[in-house]
Each structure stands twice: as structure tokens, then as C-alpha cells.
Design an enzyme around this catalytic site. Structure first.
Site: not given
Ligand code: IVH
Length: 667
Positions: A114, A419, A110, A401, A112
Site C-alpha cells: 500500500d 429543530c 505477491e 433541541c 499488494k
Molecule cells: S502489478 C499492470 N504487483 O497496486 C499493473 N502491483 O492497480 C501491474 N501494487 O498502483 C501492477 N503491489 O502499484 C503489482 N506486487 C504488486 C503490487 C502492485 C502494489 C500496486 C500498483 C498499482 C496497484 C494496482
């Protein structure tokens, strides 16, 4: 009335359907004006018949009453974080650990996102409460703001009670228009979409949050009891079917090699996405296998976050500017053709010192690659030799300087040019800025701009002059009104009462940090006492080396300094220690002589309060995490220090842990 009720129900249905089509499916079937018209109709009905206003009415999308605070709420199950991997080797190790434990696996890849993690609670299919992650155990109730996010269903077509988790974020387009607007209003723009999203969700006025155009991707459920899913992939499909927005770029793969391909693909394509991502999350797909793998204290063993390497971009080095610091050290700064990198526009980067410029052979006019160290501090990685203009000359540091014209010297064993003219204006101004800074006298409102103006207008020459300022001195300054002047004078007056370590640190004695100032203040009680000490005496204090001891004694022996202190005394600046004495502290065995680092934002106390309490228990509170650190206490958004603590295997406490310990000890 019955007909009106039916119309309200119909409006709910239509508005929810249009929101879903537009914000979740990204496939609107009616023009915006149609949505607006129906919403207007519903608002009007609700205004006239408040009894018809339901808590899940689509009108909540526009925001409601402003709140004064966000309530703190414990999560039913903690919101954990993910372990990180930065390269292929670490990913293969992750894969190996998993296969050793559960055999063959499939992974879910997936994006991640931001943004910031949120948890949404539904009861009987109604959205009832939304929380931030907070420290993982306790979050803040931001329900009203979350309700303004159209992608979050206010109710679902199933009477489920459960919690769904995901990432709230600000799409790039919303971020860009928000910042445009901020600039037009002369407000400071947000550094990146993540900060903008966090700032918006922390708005106490949900009407403002509603204007911010946030969205969400959901990615997990805390309890699968009512789900048919056997895998993460099926769980996400079920979330889709319930009307939630999940990220559609996910892919189920059969091996770590395919995970690497997915990563490669998104490393290239991430800029094409309409939102920011900072990595890829890899999860064991099968839920039973996830269970078998279980969790560590902080994160699941069945998932890992691959973090993208810091983004690198090319720009031009237009000039090298020299800055003279408080101690006379000359720091070259790269002046760059402004360029966007990792979410902000960068136009300057420190080049640290002459040696570094020479080593990297950086010349004015060069095309340079820049990145942000830790995604925060801009840094010049290297020059691109092939693109060097023909006339580019090697850079030569000036011999004098740029501020006062005094010859620059290189002190043995130091890399920086310095200086050494004590009257150098650039240094004096930096010294003044240091004096009012937070850890020193902490004079609120007396910023760098005001100091520079006062200095340039010859109103202040030294730190003591600050206490001689009057309304007449301040009123003529740019953007100053009577109210601001009064606040400023009050802040100056207030600072007179500071415990003496702040003054000591504020003086800017070389090598003397706030920690050592504190030690001296506690040991000697008053500044006058300190005037009598010898180098030998100081060197008996632990952590006081020769350089520091010598610096303190030489500084205090200077006649100009004695005159300066007398000038401060005339204005009744406190010169004694007001903190507690460590010797008066009984201490608690759990903390006695323990080295503790506080990091991140604490919710229930300031870091200073936490630190003073810990010191009263006999702990040493320090600022950097090393092998000698015993405990790291991590608040919200704890960053690199927490990572380091984890790497070093140092015990990490949450704020909750600290609070329960406090309760235990103080009972
Ligand atoms: S799974 C047990 N999936 O990344 C934690 N996290 O430390 C399960 N995040 O702040 C998280 N996209 O909010 C998961 N597809 C995704 C994500 C995701 C962003 C964030 C999450 C957390 C940090 C992970």
C-alpha cells in the site's frame, strides 16, 4: 588527485554496498556510524573537489537543490492498474477465464503493497529518471526524491537500459516516528503510511524527502528483452540478482485453491508485517501465457488484485452526541474510545438517525464493532450483545433541541428529527460555515473556528455581517496577526465579485444545490429577477421538482430574507450571473447533451475549467456516476467513481484524452 579519485571510487563502492546490505538485504554488516563516517568523508571531498561529484554519487541520498515544480513526463509504456476481486467467487471466475484461454496455469502470489506506484528508468545500468504513475500515461519526474531512497540502486552491476516498476512505501515504523514529530511541532499528522509516502515523494525539496525514510519493492519490468526469465518468478529472481529490493513473501502456486490459502494466510498475518498491504496480487506466472492473455484498455487480463475486506475493530461507545445541521436536522454521532482502524485513529462515527440506532440496538456503554466504509468513513457495524454492561439503557433521542431548547419535530416522510426554530444558534452557525465554503462564496481563511468565535462574541449574526467585518473585529481573535487579518479581509472583498450562483447556493435554501443554483443564475441573470418567479415557472425547468420550486419561492418571499439581501447590496455584493450562457454556446456534437462526470485530480487544468469547457460544448457535467452517465473523465487518484464507471461499462477518458479532444475541437 589520482589517489583521491581512487578513494572516491572506493567510497562509492563501500557506501553502495552498505546501503544494499542494510536496506535491500535487511542485513547490515557495519554499524550506522561507519556508514555516516564514510558518507561525511565523501561529502567533504566533493565539496572541495566538485569535479569529483558524480551524478550517481551516494551523497545524492541526502537530497539536493529544491525544485519549483515537477516536470510532467510521458511514460514509455503506460502504467496500467489492476482489476479487483473482493471474494472467492470473483477469484474463481478470474481463474476460469484464464484456464479457458491458456489451459493449465501457475500463479505468482505477491503482497499488494500500500504505497504508490513508481517507475525507475536505467540507462547503461545508471538510474536516470523516476516517475510517479500519474494518470497512467503521464507521470511526474520525482527522480531527485527517489534517489534519496536507499533501497533504490543508483547503479546496477550490468549495463542494462530498461525500466523497472514497483511500489514506494513508508514502513510503519517511519510513519509512526514521523507523526510523533509532526505532533510535537503542532503539525497535522498524516492519516496513514500511504499518504505519508505520497506526501514525501511530492516534496519539492529532496532534502526533506531524504528525511522521510521511504522504501520500495520492485515487481515488474517493462521490457524483458534482456532478461532470461520465462516466468514472473524468474523475473523477480533476476531483479534480486541485479540488486533490487523485491518482496520476499511471494509464492509460486499451482492452483486457485492454493491462491486462496495464500490469501487466508496473509489476511491473518498482515498486521505482523512492518509495512501496510491492502491486498494480494495474483499474476499468471508464465510470461508467454501472460502475453496470450493480453490487456484490456486499463489493466492486464493476466493479473488481478484481491482486496482485503475493510478492517473491523472493537471499541466502546462512550456517548452519543447530537449535531444540529444547517437545516436543523439532528444527527447523532457516536463518541468512541479512540481506536486505530485502517490507518487512522477513529473517535467519532455518524449514527445517521434515530431509526438506525434503534434498528441496531446500540446503547451507550456498548462494545461496538467499527469499520471504515470504503476504507474512509468510520461506521458502527454492530454492538456486541454479550459484552453489554448490565445498566445499559436503550437510547432515547431528546425531545428538545440541545442547542436552543426548541421542541424537535419529525417531518412526515423524513427520518431525521429537526429543530424548526429559525433562530436556533447551532443552525445559524452552520449556515455561516456553509456560506463561506468552497462551492458557495469560497472565502479562504474564514474557517469554522473563526466563524464560531465571531458568532460567540456577537460580532456576526448573519451572513451579511461578514462583509461588515473590520480589522478591529478580527485582530482580537485567537491566533490572528495583522497579516492574517489582511489576507482574510482581502478574501472577503474578493468574494464580492463571485458570479451570483455562489451567493444563491451560499444562502442555504433547502434542496437547492450548487448545480440548480447555477441553472437559476444562468436562466434569470440576476437575483432581482428571481424574486419575481412563481413555483409553476420553476417547475418547468428540467430536474426542478415541486419541493425545490416551493422551497425557493417561499424562501425569497420572506421579509427577513429581503432585508438580508438589501444588507448585502449595501456592501456591493455582485448579484448577477457572470458565466457564459448555454444558449450562446454552439456546442460540439461529440459533447452535446452528453452527461459527463469528472473525477480525480487533473494535472493541467482545474476541474472547474474542465467542467466549464465541457459545458460550453453542450455537455451536462454532473457529480455522480449513474447508468445515464455517458463519459467519466478520470484524473489522478480517481476512486470509487471510476470503479463504478467501470462496473457500469461507461466510457472512461483520461485527462490526456480530454486535452487531445480540446485541441482537435479548438483547432
Ligand atoms: S502489478 C499492470 N504487483 O497496486 C499493473 N502491483 O492497480 C501491474 N501494487 O498502483 C501492477 N503491489 O502499484 C503489482 N506486487 C504488486 C503490487 C502492485 C502494489 C500496486 C500498483 C498499482 C496497484 C494496482
Amino acid at each position: 588527485m589520482a589517489r583521491l579519485k581512487d578513494r572516491v571510487a572506493e567510497l562509492h563502492r563501500l557506501l553502495n554496498q552498505y546501503s544494499y546490505e542494510y536496506y535491500v538485504q535487511d542485513n547490515p554488516t557495519v554499524p550506522d556510524s561507519e556508514y555516516d563516517k564514510l558518507l561525511r568523508e565523501l561529502i567533504d571531498i566533493e565539496e572541495e573537489h566538485p569535479e569529483l561529484r558524480a551524478s550517481d554519487s551516494p551523497t545524492v541520498r541526502v537530497g539536493g537543490q529544491a525544485q519549483s515544480t515537477f516536470e510532467k513526463v510521458n511514460h514509455d509504456t503506460p502504467m496500467l492498474s489492476l482489476g479487483n476481486a473482493f471474494n472467492e467467487v470473483e477469484l474463481r471466475k478470474f481463474d476460469q477465464r484464464i484456464r479457458e484461454r491458456v489451459g493449465d496455469v501457475e500463479y505468482m502470489c505477491e503482497l499488494k503493497i500500500d504505497g504508490l506506484a513508481v517507475s525507475l528508468k536505467y540507462e547503461d545500468g545508471q538510474f536516470v529518471q523516476g516517475l510517479t504513475r500519474g494518470d497512467g500515461t503521464t507521470g511526474e519526474d520525482i527522480t531527485e526524491n527517489l534517489k534519496t531512497i536507499h533501497a533504490i540502486p543508483l547503479k546496477i552491476n550490468s549495463p542494462l537500459s530498461f525500466e523497472v516498476r514497483g511500489e514506494a512505501y513508508m514502513p510503519r515504523q517511519s510513519f509512526l516516528s514521523l507523526n510523533e514529530e509532526k505532533k510535537r511541532n503542532d503539525e497535522r499528522p498524516f492519516a496513514n503510511p500511504r499518504n505519508a509516502a505520497a506526501g514525501s515523494l511530492r516534496q519539492l525539496d529532496s532534502k526533506l524527502a531524504a528525511k522521510r525514510k521511504l522504501s520500495v519493492f520492485l515487481y515488474s519490468v517493462n521490457d524483458f528483452t534482456n532478461f532470461k526469465a520465462d516466468t514472473q518468478s524468474e523475473a523477480l529472481d533476476e531483479l534480486d540478482a541485479l540488486g533490487y529490493k523485491t518482496n520476499q513473501e511471494r509464492e509460486q502456486v499451482g492452483s486457485i485453491d492454493e491462491v486462496l490459502k495464500y490469501i487466508e494466510k496473509w489476511t491473518e498475518k498482515r498486521e505482523d508485517l512492518p509495512y501496510d498491504i491492502d491486498g494480494i496480487v495474483i499474476k499468471v506466472n508464465n510470461l508467454k501465457q501472460q502475453q496470450e492473455m493480453g490487456f484490456t484498455q486499463k489493466s492486464p487480463r493476466w493479473a488481478i488484485a484481491y482486496k482485503f475486506p475493510a478492517e473491523e475493530v472493537v471499541t466502546t461507545l462512550k456517548d452519543i452526541e447530537l449535531n444540529i445541521g444547517r437545516t436543523g436536522a439532528v444527527t447523532p454521532t457516536a463518541i468512541l474510545e479512540p481506536v486505530r482502524v485502517a490507518g487512522t485513529t477513529v473517535s467519532r462515527a455518524s449514527l445517521h438517525n434515530e431509526d438506525l440506532i434503534r434498528e441496531k440496538d446500540i446503547r451507550i456503554g456498548d462494545s461496538v464493532i467499527i469499520k471504515k466504509a470504503g476504507d474512509i468513513i468510520p461506521e458502527v457495524v454492530k454492538r456486541i450483545l454479550e459484552r453489554r454492561p448490565e445498566n445499559a439503557e436503550p437510547y432515547r433521542m431528546p425531545t428538545h433541541c440541545p442547542s436552543c431548547g426548541h421542541e424537535l419535530v419529525r417531518i412526515e416522510g423524513e427520518v431525521a428529527l429537526r429543530c424548526i426554530n429559525p433562530q436556533c444558534q447551532a443552525q445559524l452557525v452552520e449556515g455561516l460555515i456553509h456560506f463561506v465554503s468552497r462551492q458557495a462564496m469560497n472565502i479562504d481563511g474564514l474557517g469554522e473556528k473563526i466563524i464560531r468565535q465571531l458568532y460567540d462574541n456577537h460580532v456576526i449574526k448573519d451572513i451579511a455581517d461578514i462583509y461588515y467585518l473590520t480589522e478591529d473585529d478580527l485582530l482580537p481573535l485567537e491566533r490572528m496577526g495583522t497579516k492574517k487579518v489582511n489576507n482574510l479581509l482581502a478574501a472577503i472583498e474578493h468574494s464580492k465579485q463571485n458570479s451570483v450562483e455562489h451567493l444563491l447556493f451560499g444562502l442555504g435554501i433547502r434542496h437547492l444545490g450548487i448545480k440548480a443554483s447555477q441553472v437559476l443564475a444562468e436562466k434569470y441573470g440576476t437575483l432581482d429577477q428571481l424574486f419575481n418567479v412563481t413555483e409553476e415557472e420553476l417547475m418547468e425547468i428540467s430536474d426542478f421538482g415541486h419541493k425545490l420550486a416551493q422551497s425557493v419561492v417561499t424562501y425569497l418571499a420572506n421579509d427577513d430574507i429581503i432585508a438580508l439581501i438589501n444588507k448585502l447590496k449595501e456592501k456591493n455584493i455582485n448579484m448577477s450571473y457572470k458565466g457564459f450562457k448555454r444558449t450562446e454556446v454552439e456546442g460540439h456534437p461529440d459533447f452535446m447533451n452528453k452527461t459527463i462526470v469528472l473525477t480525480g485530480k487533473l494535472q493541467n487544468m482545474t476541474r472547474k475549467e474542465a467542467s466549464e469547457w465541457l459545458e460550453r460544448q453542450g455537455a451536462n457535467v454532473t457529480s455522480s456516476v449513474t447508468k445515464k452517465t455517458d463519459i467519466v473523465i478520470a484524473g489522478e487518484d480517481a476512486g470509487s467513481k471510476l470503479d463504478k464507471a467501470e462496473k457500469l461499462g461507461i466510457s472512461v477518458w483520461s485527462e490526456e484524452d480530454l486535452i487531445s479532444k480540446q485541441a482537435e475541437i479548438e483547432d
